[in-house]
Design a protein around this motif. Structure first.
Motif, short mmCIF file in Angstrom:
data_model
loop_
_atom_site.label_atom_id
_atom_site.label_comp_id
_atom_site.label_asym_id
_atom_site.label_seq_id
_atom_site.Cartn_x
_atom_site.Cartn_y
_atom_site.Cartn_z
N MET A 1 27.28 10.89 24.01
CA MET A 1 28.11 12.08 23.81
C MET A 1 27.37 13.05 22.89
O MET A 1 26.87 12.66 21.85
CB MET A 1 29.44 11.66 23.17
CG MET A 1 30.37 12.84 22.93
SD MET A 1 31.88 12.39 22.07
CE MET A 1 32.73 11.53 23.35
N SER A 2 27.31 14.29 23.29
CA SER A 2 26.59 15.26 22.46
C SER A 2 27.50 15.85 21.39
O SER A 2 28.71 15.92 21.55
CB SER A 2 26.01 16.37 23.34
OG SER A 2 27.05 17.13 23.90
N ASN A 41 18.21 14.94 19.04
CA ASN A 41 17.73 13.56 18.95
C ASN A 41 18.24 12.80 17.72
O ASN A 41 17.78 11.70 17.45
CB ASN A 41 16.19 13.55 18.97
CG ASN A 41 15.66 14.04 20.30
OD1 ASN A 41 16.20 13.71 21.34
ND2 ASN A 41 14.63 14.85 20.26
N ILE A 42 19.18 13.39 17.01
CA ILE A 42 19.78 12.71 15.85
C ILE A 42 20.66 11.57 16.36
O ILE A 42 21.50 11.77 17.24
CB ILE A 42 20.63 13.69 15.00
CG1 ILE A 42 19.76 14.81 14.43
CG2 ILE A 42 21.37 12.97 13.90
CD1 ILE A 42 18.78 14.37 13.38
N ILE A 50 20.89 15.77 7.11
CA ILE A 50 19.97 16.87 6.84
C ILE A 50 19.45 17.40 8.18
O ILE A 50 19.11 16.63 9.07
CB ILE A 50 18.79 16.38 5.97
CG1 ILE A 50 19.28 15.77 4.65
CG2 ILE A 50 17.77 17.50 5.72
CD1 ILE A 50 20.08 16.70 3.78
N LEU A 51 19.38 18.72 8.31
CA LEU A 51 18.84 19.31 9.54
C LEU A 51 17.35 19.02 9.63
O LEU A 51 16.60 19.30 8.68
CB LEU A 51 19.08 20.82 9.56
CG LEU A 51 20.53 21.28 9.68
CD1 LEU A 51 20.63 22.79 9.53
CD2 LEU A 51 21.12 20.84 11.01
N PRO A 52 16.88 18.47 10.73
CA PRO A 52 15.47 18.07 10.86
C PRO A 52 14.47 19.20 10.57
O PRO A 52 13.50 18.99 9.85
CB PRO A 52 15.36 17.60 12.31
CG PRO A 52 16.73 17.20 12.69
CD PRO A 52 17.65 18.12 11.93
N SER A 53 14.70 20.38 11.09
CA SER A 53 13.75 21.48 10.91
C SER A 53 14.03 22.33 9.68
O SER A 53 13.24 23.21 9.34
CB SER A 53 13.74 22.38 12.15
OG SER A 53 13.32 21.64 13.27
N PHE A 54 15.14 22.05 9.02
CA PHE A 54 15.53 22.83 7.84
C PHE A 54 16.00 21.85 6.75
O PHE A 54 17.20 21.75 6.47
CB PHE A 54 16.65 23.83 8.20
CG PHE A 54 16.26 24.73 9.33
CD1 PHE A 54 15.54 25.90 9.10
CD2 PHE A 54 16.60 24.40 10.65
CE1 PHE A 54 15.16 26.72 10.15
CE2 PHE A 54 16.22 25.22 11.70
CZ PHE A 54 15.51 26.39 11.45
#
Length: 72
Positions: A1-2, A41-42, A50-54
């Motif tokens: 589920m997204s 992909n979390i 935490i946001l991967p790119s931020f």
């Protein structure tokens, strides 16, 4: 589920990450798409993360929806 990303989260992302004070609906929609791509992909989506790119910002999750972005 997204994981769903709320409009509010898109607004807070623009305000807090990119320091926008004014933005269009299209910019918010694009921010939502960017967040969605960043978190696709979390694995552990039931809790805040935490946001991967931020990495200076945290996603707040409520009932399978990313509801806002806060500073870490």
């Amino acid at each position: 589920m997204s994981l769903r990303v709320s409009y509010h989260a898109g607004e807070r992302f623009l305000q807090r990450v990119f320091k926008f004070s004014n933005y269009t609906k299209k910019e918010v929609i694009n921010a939502i798409k960017l967040i969605s791509k960043d978190i696709q992909n979390i694995q552990h989506r039931s809790k805040n993360f935490i946001l991967p790119s931020f990495p200076k910002f945290q996603a707040v999750i409520y009932e399978n929806t990313l509801v806002t972005i806060i500073p870490k």
